[in-house]
Design an enzyme around this catalytic site. Sequence first.
Site, PDB file in Angstrom:
ATOM      1  N   PHE A 228     -40.324  39.764  -7.218  1.00  0.00           N
ATOM      2  CA  PHE A 228     -40.483  39.956  -8.658  1.00  0.00           C
ATOM      3  C   PHE A 228     -41.970  40.061  -8.999  1.00  0.00           C
ATOM      4  O   PHE A 228     -42.785  39.345  -8.440  1.00  0.00           O
ATOM      5  CB  PHE A 228     -39.882  38.780  -9.435  1.00  0.00           C
ATOM      6  CG  PHE A 228     -38.390  38.708  -9.351  1.00  0.00           C
ATOM      7  CD1 PHE A 228     -37.602  39.649  -9.994  1.00  0.00           C
ATOM      8  CD2 PHE A 228     -37.770  37.709  -8.628  1.00  0.00           C
ATOM      9  CE1 PHE A 228     -36.220  39.578  -9.930  1.00  0.00           C
ATOM     10  CE2 PHE A 228     -36.390  37.635  -8.546  1.00  0.00           C
ATOM     11  CZ  PHE A 228     -35.615  38.571  -9.193  1.00  0.00           C
TER      12      PHE A 228
ATOM     13  N   HIS B 188     -35.337  44.501   3.107  1.00  0.00           N
ATOM     14  CA  HIS B 188     -35.278  43.439   2.100  1.00  0.00           C
ATOM     15  C   HIS B 188     -33.824  43.335   1.623  1.00  0.00           C
ATOM     16  O   HIS B 188     -33.302  42.248   1.496  1.00  0.00           O
ATOM     17  CB  HIS B 188     -36.239  43.764   0.955  1.00  0.00           C
ATOM     18  CG  HIS B 188     -36.342  42.680  -0.065  1.00  0.00           C
ATOM     19  ND1 HIS B 188     -36.734  41.400   0.257  1.00  0.00           N
ATOM     20  CD2 HIS B 188     -36.096  42.668  -1.405  1.00  0.00           C
ATOM     21  CE1 HIS B 188     -36.725  40.656  -0.844  1.00  0.00           C
ATOM     22  NE2 HIS B 188     -36.339  41.393  -1.852  1.00  0.00           N
TER      23      HIS B 188
ATOM     24  N   LYS C 251     -29.542  39.551   4.811  1.00  0.00           N
ATOM     25  CA  LYS C 251     -29.166  38.774   3.620  1.00  0.00           C
ATOM     26  C   LYS C 251     -27.666  38.859   3.370  1.00  0.00           C
ATOM     27  O   LYS C 251     -27.112  38.037   2.643  1.00  0.00           O
ATOM     28  CB  LYS C 251     -29.922  39.276   2.394  1.00  0.00           C
ATOM     29  CG  LYS C 251     -31.403  38.889   2.390  1.00  0.00           C
ATOM     30  CD  LYS C 251     -32.071  39.213   1.074  1.00  0.00           C
ATOM     31  CE  LYS C 251     -33.561  38.879   1.085  1.00  0.00           C
ATOM     32  NZ  LYS C 251     -34.366  39.851   1.864  1.00  0.00           N
TER      33      LYS C 251
ATOM     34  N   GLU D  83     -35.121  50.856  -2.186  1.00  0.00           N
ATOM     35  CA  GLU D  83     -35.605  50.630  -0.818  1.00  0.00           C
ATOM     36  C   GLU D  83     -35.176  51.780   0.094  1.00  0.00           C
ATOM     37  O   GLU D  83     -35.938  52.230   0.955  1.00  0.00           O
ATOM     38  CB  GLU D  83     -35.092  49.286  -0.277  1.00  0.00           C
ATOM     39  CG  GLU D  83     -35.714  48.931   1.080  1.00  0.00           C
ATOM     40  CD  GLU D  83     -35.368  47.527   1.570  1.00  0.00           C
ATOM     41  OE1 GLU D  83     -34.485  46.873   0.962  1.00  0.00           O
ATOM     42  OE2 GLU D  83     -35.973  47.102   2.563  1.00  0.00           O
TER      43      GLU D  83
ATOM     44  N   CYS E 224     -40.391  36.474  -3.944  1.00  0.00           N
ATOM     45  CA  CYS E 224     -39.538  36.746  -2.783  1.00  0.00           C
ATOM     46  C   CYS E 224     -40.291  37.396  -1.631  1.00  0.00           C
ATOM     47  O   CYS E 224     -39.729  37.603  -0.555  1.00  0.00           O
ATOM     48  CB  CYS E 224     -38.360  37.616  -3.203  1.00  0.00           C
ATOM     49  SG  CYS E 224     -37.517  36.978  -4.660  1.00  0.00           S
TER      50      CYS E 224
ATOM     51  N   HIS F 109     -30.048  34.956  -0.006  1.00  0.00           N
ATOM     52  CA  HIS F 109     -31.464  35.238  -0.259  1.00  0.00           C
ATOM     53  C   HIS F 109     -32.238  33.927  -0.309  1.00  0.00           C
ATOM     54  O   HIS F 109     -32.090  33.130  -1.239  1.00  0.00           O
ATOM     55  CB  HIS F 109     -31.573  35.991  -1.588  1.00  0.00           C
ATOM     56  CG  HIS F 109     -32.917  36.609  -1.840  1.00  0.00           C
ATOM     57  ND1 HIS F 109     -34.066  36.215  -1.189  1.00  0.00           N
ATOM     58  CD2 HIS F 109     -33.294  37.613  -2.679  1.00  0.00           C
ATOM     59  CE1 HIS F 109     -35.082  36.940  -1.612  1.00  0.00           C
ATOM     60  NE2 HIS F 109     -34.641  37.799  -2.518  1.00  0.00           N
TER      61      HIS F 109
END
Lengths: 432, 431
Positions: B419, B323, B355, B334, B183, B360
């Site tokens: 990830f 993010h 998002k 975050e 991502c 996403h």
Amino acid sequence: MATRVAVTGLGLVTPIGVGTAEFWDRLVAGTSGIRRIGGFDASTFVPAIGGEIPAEIYDPDRWLPDRKARKLTGRMVRLALGAAMLAVRDASLDLAALPGERTGVFMGANQDDMEFLKLCRLFVESADPADPGRLDLEGFARNGQRACQPLEYLRSIPNMAAAHIAIACQARGPNCTFHSLGTAGLQAVGEATLAVGAGEADVMLAGGTDSWVQPETLRKAASLGTLSRRDDPRACRPFGADRDGIVVGEGAGVLVLERLDRAAARGARVYGEVLGYGTAVDASDFPEAAQPAAGPLLAMERALARARLGPAALDYVHAHGEGSPAGDRAEATAIGRLLGSRRRTVPVGALKSLTGHLGAASGAVELIATLLAMERGLVPPGRVGAIDPACDLDVAPVARAHRVDVALCHAMVTGGLSAAVVLGRAPEGAAA
Amino acid sequence: VTAPGREVVVTGLGAISPLGIGLAAQWRSLVEGRSGIRSISKFDASGFPVTLGAEVPGFRPEDFIEEGFERAAMDLPTQLAVAAARMAIEDAGLGPGAWDPARAGIYLGTTGFNFSDWEAVSEVALRAAAGAPAALDLRSFGRELAKSADALRARLSSPVASTLAIARRFGIRGPFGLVATACAAGGQAIGAAKRAIERDEADLVIAGGAEESVNPVKLLRFCLLGALSRRNAEPARASRPFDGQRDGFVLADGAAVLVLEARAHAERRGARVYGRVAGYGASSDAYRVTDVPPDGAGAVLAMRAALADAGQSPDAVDYVNAHGTSTRVNDVVETRAIKQVFGERAYALPVSSTKSLTGHLITAAGAIEAVIVCLALRHQVIPPTVNHEVPDPECDLDYVPNHARPARLETVLSNSFGFGGQNVALVLTAA
């Protein structure tokens, strides 16, 4: 590159050996690592050969004692971890003392394909009862949730090798994975060198890992018609008059790169310097087109320009040399143009004749072979049989003493992508 | 220190997302807070625990790709990538022959196999097995495949297919990079492209990413991970970053491409400049592949590295495009990381996650968010985090809830995490 970047550690896991000593001995002897595939039933492929790493020379679980972690990792990660830990040991890096924030990992890697056939079986299990030729998605959803591992996605993605190496080494600095197939490993090393050069990290672990000795890769290559049809440990014949295709292989190679001044300060053994790096995409020139050599030549010229050297400085070229009819011809033309009148006197390496195509690992492993050749003043053999007159290069049939001060390694994806790295001998006075 | 002429500016944008096709459609939906998330319509998802997704409405490849460029053989991500690249190049005012191909590069975030051809593969598998799963072996599969090889060509040549297609279509012979950092890949491709321009390897780079994540194979894998929102009854309310009732992210399709140029090159041709890619930083959590460190240390490192690369202090940042995936863990971590980087000022700093509207886009997420930041800089408006209704005590920053907000924007930070502990941050500034 204002900051000089040294290679201080080498680690590899290949079909001809694990670690530099074993690898070099077999390389110089010209011992092929290509054999009948034993890891899975490949009997439906003709021929079922590959550069497979046998369990007796490498235990893929060696660096993953945790059973849960093993479930999460495919073969590529396990090969990569071995190569990385061998490189760290070879560089005498003290991981506990390493500045984690200033240490990064760049790898070339591929997607893990092992599960493809399983996915296809899942499709079949999920056939529509009313129309067995069609997939019933509801059944697929149900069966899939029952049959698949929860963390299957994490197992499949290419960045897992770099992630596991970062964890093992506590390398919290820049981290990237390149996914450009045959050029990926070389790119990872080139980009990592530039990251050190730009001050983004002091130490980088960089290389590549891949396993093409897998059903899905063989299936793809077979359907594309790119595989050699020979059933022979000498099936891969780079630039050979009777070459007929690639042989799949698997492996991993990792280099420790660090600032030359840091390496000198800690008295590290320096294998050589990375002097230049260049890439080129050139999809306008397909192998059948008029100018297939343009992309490889561009990449090589860019790497030399970055090193502030001309082709006359080259003592050795390690070619991609995959053994394919069109790819080798394009590459040989490019190398020939680069070397000009020296094309018959500069030795050209072609490791794939012994290992098969290591995919994203190949560039990294071939850089390691070249650094060892430089250190030992001996260029290893690469030729099998007669050279194609259209690929008129000096590929040695047996090992030959030859001093190498400056070498270039080239990697490509036939049909459009090329990368090159220029290596230089360790400066006088550096520990060796 | 980068020479002024080698500074990297953004001169063209292309975006195809669940918010629509083209920049105007993106921006309208963003400022009006109109979600692109609906029930999945591309295939029957009723058997999955998740039936919602963010598809691209009304994308017709023939509007962007001429026949003869293997349009039919391209999978959807490749088509989206080529279309977004064309949009960005036209947006930059670049016509045929406007650049030296040898000085033009391409850097894309990539996902590995797209499984966009799941239908074709499943048909081959079903034919090969003739109803008996045990009968499916490589030999039978290979035999069936040989009969339908053309349909699968695009898959076979992936993951380099979109790079080669764009390079061939638009004339690129410079450096390239295919970045596969999950991502974080879209953001990292932009960062790597920035480096290529700074190092004088290229004057112009096509950078971004394309993704098709709404397909049965990926849906299955992400469902198994337990990372997706299951708010199936209310798709538009499913992606709710930083909200107390968030329960996961929403898979999305789309592509975003930026034309990046060396400032000298852009000025020479009198190009319009959206802004500058001033900073790039990357790090690894080096923690666990399944988990992020609770303190967000890796994210902190990436943000600090990007600010240092831009030569900016945290005080210069006017807005953070987070993010913000809408998972329980990401949004808390975050938030902590942002507090570490910005200190007390974090509470006064607008942070939003687009998002909430786009879903996403996985490997293209960082790219679409860079496009959105460029539009925010241009319009001087911060796009909102929609569905922000229930406070989460651990997410206590100003998330620009529910309504777009006019603001003076000079310097924006954009985060992308992936990830495996991938962290990427970009600093984008007004020209």
